[in-house]
Design an enzyme around this catalytic site. Structure first.
Site, mmCIF file in Angstrom:
data_model
loop_
_atom_site.group_PDB
_atom_site.id
_atom_site.type_symbol
_atom_site.label_atom_id
_atom_site.label_comp_id
_atom_site.label_asym_id
_atom_site.label_seq_id
_atom_site.Cartn_x
_atom_site.Cartn_y
_atom_site.Cartn_z
ATOM 1 N N VAL A 106 -11.057 3.314 -12.281
ATOM 2 C CA VAL A 106 -10.991 3.714 -11.049
ATOM 3 C C VAL A 106 -9.301 4.708 -10.024
ATOM 4 O O VAL A 106 -9.492 5.859 -10.218
ATOM 5 C CB VAL A 106 -11.144 2.808 -9.863
ATOM 6 C CG1 VAL A 106 -11.346 4.038 -8.691
ATOM 7 C CG2 VAL A 106 -12.819 2.984 -9.778
ATOM 8 N N GLU A 107 -8.734 4.267 -10.896
ATOM 9 C CA GLU A 107 -7.391 4.522 -10.378
ATOM 10 C C GLU A 107 -7.116 5.701 -11.861
ATOM 11 O O GLU A 107 -6.059 6.776 -11.552
ATOM 12 C CB GLU A 107 -5.972 3.615 -11.412
ATOM 13 C CG GLU A 107 -6.274 2.407 -10.215
ATOM 14 C CD GLU A 107 -5.700 2.318 -8.857
ATOM 15 O OE1 GLU A 107 -4.975 3.641 -8.741
ATOM 16 O OE2 GLU A 107 -6.288 1.912 -7.777
#
Length: 337
Positions: A125-126
């Site tokens: 996600v990051e």
């Protein structure tokens, strides 16, 4: 990605930084509040004034950073947010990432008690598993937000102090390190205070390198979770039917994410809590909604869900991380068959 490793609290000024404007390289030093910040930073970090002035003298205001922080993805609905992170490609790349680093992920998971799928999902996600670590110089991001974004200027000036400390503690290059528009760095996107307090030297080389050492990255994410109360093997979240019960006063909304009800109270209000719920009735939980078009789903977040929100204070973020972790686990299982 651009960063350099060379050798070379959080205190905040009470004074308001209200001057908002475009600062080219060197112009930050012309401001009295910036000079006052430098005075305090010298006292707190021990870094010579000339060095801090050189770094801030090189910092440039970035309007793109102000634009980005005023329209975060977390302001979307779940129906808008979910397709950003839960794509077939991101799931498949997560499975491939786990196969590539599986032995190391398993070692870290065994040491810290944090699921390797969750560690992978955070990185997915990051930074899309390290593919997108940010293209802003951290010094520009923190100066822009610290001195030209009054709404959260105090917070980002504190991050700037921690970034200055990192230059000495980890040898991070102040003029070359790049990250997100908010000054988050490396594969796991740690802001400077998180880098200083939660990053781990997993590979034992004397540095905590969140760009190029996967061992440091995995261990740091796991350590962050453990330090915030992660429970090994504990459940994360589940959906409930509220049956038209009045629960608005129990809902967690926006950045108000501390658990403020129990399963027992939800039952008393008429919410259809499953008989086989994974925690007892006196367990403190979060109650929140996920909206997709006209559909509204009520979700119960447990302790580990709350821990994920400590990484990014958003139920959308925590839901995306957990669902991506589950999807990656399924994809890894499919590959192994």
């Amino acid at each position: 990605m651009t960063h350099a490793l060379t050798r070379a609290t959080q205190g905040v000024l009470a004074a308001a930084f209200l001057a908002v404007g475009s600062a080219q390289a060197g112009e930050y030093l012309d401001r009295e509040p910036v000079q006052a910040f430098i005075d305090q930073a010298v006292g707190e970090t021990g870094v010579p004034r000339e060095q801090i002035e050189a770094w801030l003298g090189d910092a440039e205001y970035q309007q793109k950073i102000i634009d980005a922080i005023t329209r975060p993805a977390e302001s979307k609905t779940w129906g808008e947010y979910r397709p950003i992170f839960l794509t077939d490609k991101r799931i498949e790349r997560g499975a491939a990432f786990m196969q590539e680093h599986g032995e190391l992920l398993d070692e870290v998971a065994s040491t810290y008690g944090v699921s390797p799928y969750v560690i992978t999902a955070i990185i997915g996600v990051e930074t899309y598993y390290g593919r997108i670590t940010g293209g802003y110089r951290v010094i520009d991001a923190l100066a822009t937000l610290g001195f030209d974004y009054p709404r959260r200027g105090e917070f980002f000036r504190g991050q700037l102090v921690d970034f200055i400390r990192l230059a000495g503690e980890e040898g991070i290059s102040m003029d070359k390190a790049e990250g997100s528009y908010a000054g988050a760095m490396g594969l796991p996107q740690f802001i400077p205070s998180s880098y200083r307090h939660y990053a781990v030297d997993g590979d034992g080389d004397g540095h905590r390198d969140l760009w190029d050492s996967h061992h440091d990255v995995f261990a740091s994410v796991a350590n962050y979770f453990v330090e915030h109360g992660w429970g090994q093997g504990e459940p994360v979240m589940f959906e409930v039917d509220i049956n038209d019960a009045e629960v608005d006063d129990l809902l967690n909304q926006a950045r108000d994410l501390a658990p403020k009800t129990t399963l027992g109270e939800l039952r008393e209000r008429g919410v259809a809590v499953p008989d086989d719920a994974p925690v007892p009735d006196d367990f403190e939980v979060m109650l929140f909604t996920l909206t997709d078009g006209d559909a509204v789903a009520y979700q119960v977040g447990l302790n580990n869900f709350y821990v994920i929100t400590r990484y990014n204070h958003s139920v959308l973020y925590a839901t995306a991380v957990w669902q991506l972790a589950q999807a990656i686990e399924g994809a890894v299982g499919d590959r192994d068959e």
